[in-house]
Motif scaffolding. Structure first.
Motif, PDB file in Angstrom:
ATOM      1  N   GLN A  86       0.815  -1.214   0.000  1.00  0.00           N
ATOM      2  CA  GLN A  86       0.000   0.000   0.000  1.00  0.00           C
ATOM      3  C   GLN A  86       0.849   1.265   0.000  1.00  0.00           C
ATOM      4  OE1 GLN A  86      -2.897   0.239   3.122  1.00  0.00           O
ATOM      5  NE2 GLN A  86      -3.626   2.256   2.523  1.00  0.00           N
ATOM      6  N   GLU A  87       1.823   1.326   0.890  1.00  0.00           N
ATOM      7  CA  GLU A  87       2.654   2.534   0.997  1.00  0.00           C
ATOM      8  C   GLU A  87       3.434   2.790  -0.285  1.00  0.00           C
ATOM      9  OE1 GLU A  87       6.191   4.415   3.849  1.00  0.00           O
ATOM     10  OE2 GLU A  87       5.195   2.525   4.414  1.00  0.00           O
ATOM     11  N   GLU A  88       4.035   1.751  -0.824  1.00  0.00           N
ATOM     12  CA  GLU A  88       4.832   1.914  -2.038  1.00  0.00           C
ATOM     13  C   GLU A  88       3.947   2.266  -3.238  1.00  0.00           C
ATOM     14  OE1 GLU A  88       8.062   2.158  -4.576  1.00  0.00           O
ATOM     15  OE2 GLU A  88       7.953   2.153  -2.372  1.00  0.00           O
ATOM     16  N   LEU A  89       2.774   1.652  -3.330  1.00  0.00           N
ATOM     17  CA  LEU A  89       1.871   1.942  -4.444  1.00  0.00           C
ATOM     18  C   LEU A  89       1.379   3.384  -4.385  1.00  0.00           C
ATOM     19  CD1 LEU A  89       0.349   0.942  -6.913  1.00  0.00           C
ATOM     20  CD2 LEU A  89      -1.464   0.125  -5.401  1.00  0.00           C
ATOM     21  N   GLU A  90       1.029   3.850  -3.187  1.00  0.00           N
ATOM     22  CA  GLU A  90       0.623   5.246  -3.039  1.00  0.00           C
ATOM     23  C   GLU A  90       1.739   6.185  -3.481  1.00  0.00           C
ATOM     24  OE1 GLU A  90      -0.917   6.565   0.654  1.00  0.00           O
ATOM     25  OE2 GLU A  90      -2.331   4.914   0.864  1.00  0.00           O
ATOM     26  N   LYS A  91       2.950   5.892  -3.061  1.00  0.00           N
ATOM     27  CA  LYS A  91       4.098   6.726  -3.409  1.00  0.00           C
ATOM     28  C   LYS A  91       4.278   6.795  -4.928  1.00  0.00           C
ATOM     29  CE  LYS A  91       9.132   6.869  -2.830  1.00  0.00           C
ATOM     30  NZ  LYS A  91      10.311   6.175  -2.230  1.00  0.00           N
ATOM     31  N   ASN A 134       8.238   1.136 -13.046  1.00  0.00           N
ATOM     32  CA  ASN A 134       8.132   0.836 -11.616  1.00  0.00           C
ATOM     33  C   ASN A 134       6.714   0.412 -11.231  1.00  0.00           C
ATOM     34  OD1 ASN A 134      10.818   1.351 -11.153  1.00  0.00           O
ATOM     35  ND2 ASN A 134      10.502   3.426 -10.369  1.00  0.00           N
ATOM     36  N   LEU A 135       5.744   1.123 -11.763  1.00  0.00           N
ATOM     37  CA  LEU A 135       4.348   0.797 -11.459  1.00  0.00           C
ATOM     38  C   LEU A 135       3.982  -0.582 -11.998  1.00  0.00           C
ATOM     39  CD1 LEU A 135       2.284   4.080 -11.963  1.00  0.00           C
ATOM     40  CD2 LEU A 135       2.198   2.566  -9.986  1.00  0.00           C
ATOM     41  N   LYS A 136       4.338  -0.835 -13.237  1.00  0.00           N
ATOM     42  CA  LYS A 136       4.027  -2.141 -13.833  1.00  0.00           C
ATOM     43  C   LYS A 136       4.710  -3.270 -13.058  1.00  0.00           C
ATOM     44  CE  LYS A 136       4.317  -2.752 -18.210  1.00  0.00           C
ATOM     45  NZ  LYS A 136       4.873  -2.714 -19.578  1.00  0.00           N
ATOM     46  N   SER A 137       5.970  -3.065 -12.689  1.00  0.00           N
ATOM     47  CA  SER A 137       6.714  -4.107 -11.958  1.00  0.00           C
ATOM     48  C   SER A 137       6.094  -4.375 -10.594  1.00  0.00           C
ATOM     49  CB  SER A 137       8.178  -3.680 -11.788  1.00  0.00           C
ATOM     50  OG  SER A 137       8.805  -3.527 -13.040  1.00  0.00           O
ATOM     51  N   LEU A 138       5.686  -3.310  -9.897  1.00  0.00           N
ATOM     52  CA  LEU A 138       5.098  -3.467  -8.572  1.00  0.00           C
ATOM     53  C   LEU A 138       3.794  -4.267  -8.635  1.00  0.00           C
ATOM     54  CD1 LEU A 138       5.168  -2.691  -5.539  1.00  0.00           C
ATOM     55  CD2 LEU A 138       3.899  -0.612  -6.157  1.00  0.00           C
TER      56      LEU A 138
END
Length: 448
Positions: free
Chosen positions: A403-408, A433-437
């Protein structure tokens, strides 16, 4: 003893007086009661009549408005008659003409039109379900504002003229595409793709009716994008065409999220409650993640692709859907416009405020107040707009460990400013980065 009797007499007198007063008051109330009941009955009667009249008036008005809107928005029979008349006269031809005009195996079903000059219907073509779209020449009672599609030229079917050679027609198509998508695109290959679609019977020849249908369709952003992205999974397949009527693959699930409600109900629902309701009607989070990856891949496809760069000028849930495999599908690509066309239109647009430099819902440039002209460069790239549309969608129900990383990542994405060319490295980094996450979180699940 005499004192006690005297007091008792006084009490009796007082009681008698009070009794008389109460009896008189009761008699007055009793006499007044029929008048009160009658007045209340009259009030309720008038109130009932008023609200009954109001309900009839509002209901009649709603029926009238709905009928008027339907009669203007849904003119499929006119569209079909116009197309088939030109087909029978030999003016146009295409892969859907015989099915529409002779065999009646292509039929128009439910009306989905949002604008009178762009007729949209669900329909069937044999065993296939599709969405049928047709352009109308006239625009009755509506001011649609500035459009980037040359509809009058598209619907007249007067180009190319009789006697035009195939080579000359290729030059026409090449010049048109150069204007639409710019010189940076791989124009020879794009022309070849256009001709492969135009030659629907695969006889190696382009007849004059086929060429006229193709030329009319090339004026439309949606048709052009369907050709550009025909090998990608994010756009519905083009099933066929006749003149400027064309049939696209039906998207099973749309919009991207939310529920459609009658407009009367919409008026009474607060915006915050509406957003919460929309989030109730979504797939599970892993499936939402896969759909979101599809939107990010679409951003990649339209940004500096083989056949030019495109701008997404309306990135909202209503414009997207998905299939049974949870692959993202674009529902309406009319507002995904070639960047070269957009920049040319903006250079010619006069402005007094920033609001004058807006196309669609999301493509905004700045206003040069010294010249009173819009600048050509968008202030926000496609990726930032896509992340803005995905923020609530993805963060609702997100697993706690990301959650924290996705929000960032999402907020960094939304903060992107300027054109993608000016920040190509940062743009690519955030996108990857978004696609990888997201992919890392769902790659081990059945939803991937």
């Amino acid at each position: 003893m005499m004192k006690y009797v005297h007091q008792t007499s006084e009490v009796s007198v007082v009681r008698c007086a009070l009794f008389a007063m109460a009896r008189g008051l009761f008699s007055w109330v009793w006499l007044r009661k029929p008048i009160y009941i009658q007045a209340r009955f009259s009030y309720l009667h008038m109130k009932y009549l008023f609200f009954s009249w109001l309900a009839v008036f509002v209901g009649s008005w709603v029926v009238y408005v709905e009928y008027s809107s339907y009669s203007e928005l849904c003119r499929g029979h006119e569209c079909k008659n116009s197309i088939c008349d030109k087909y029978r006269k030999g003016v146009i031809d295409g892969s859907a003409c015989r099915s529409l005009c002779e065999k009646d195996t292509l039929y128009l079903g439910k009306c989905l039109s949002a604008k009178p000059n762009n007729q949209v219907y669900s329909g069937g073509w044999g065993d296939l379900e599709g969405v049928i779209k047709c352009q109308m020449e006239e625009i009755p009672h509506y001011n649609l504002g500035a459009e980037m599609e040359h509809r009058k030229e598209a619907s007249s079917f007067n180009k190319p003229t009789k006697g035009t050679s195939v080579e000359k027609f290729k030059e026409m198509v090449l010049s048109h595409l150069k204007t639409k998508v710019g010189e940076q695109a791989n124009l020879p290959d794009l022309v070849s793709l256009v001709f492969s679609v135009a030659d629907y019977n695969k006889d190696g020849l382009i007849s004059l009716p086929e060429a006229r249908s193709t030329w009319a369709l090339l004026q439309l952003n949606e048709f052009l994008l369907a050709i550009v992205l025909q090998d990608r999974e994010h756009t519905p397949r083009l099933l066929g065409f006749c003149g400027d009527l064309y049939v696209m693959e039906k998207v099973p699930y749309a919009p991207l999220y939310g529920i459609s409600l009658p407009w009367v109900v919409e008026l009474w629902i607060p915006a915050g409650v509406r957003r919460s309701m929309d989030q109730w009607f979504t797939p599970s989070w892993p499936r939402k993640a896969k759909i979101s990856i599809g939107l990010l891949e679409l951003v990649e496809d339209v940004f500096h692709g083989t056949f030019g760069s495109f701008l997404m000028c309306d990135v909202s849930a209503d414009g997207f859907g998905y299939n049974d495999r949870h692959d993202l599908k674009v529902m309406d690509t009319r507002h995904i416009v070639p960047e070269a066309t957009f920049q040319k239109a903006m250079r010619e647009r006069r402005c007094d405020t920033e609001e004058d430099c807006l196309y669609g819902a999301d493509c905004r440039t700045s206003c040069d107040l010294t010249k009173h002209q819009c600048t050509p460069e968008v202030t926000q790239p496609n990726l930032a707009k896509a992340c803005g549309a995905l923020k609530d969608y993805l963060l609702n129900g997100v697993p706690a460990d990301i959650q924290e990383e996705l929000e960032k990542q999402l907020y960094a994405c939304i903060a992107l400013k300027g054109s993608a060319e000016q920040m190509e490295m940062e743009h690519s980094l955030i996108l990857n980065n978004l696609k990888s996450l997201l992919w890392k979180k769902i790659s081990h699940t059945k939803d991937s």
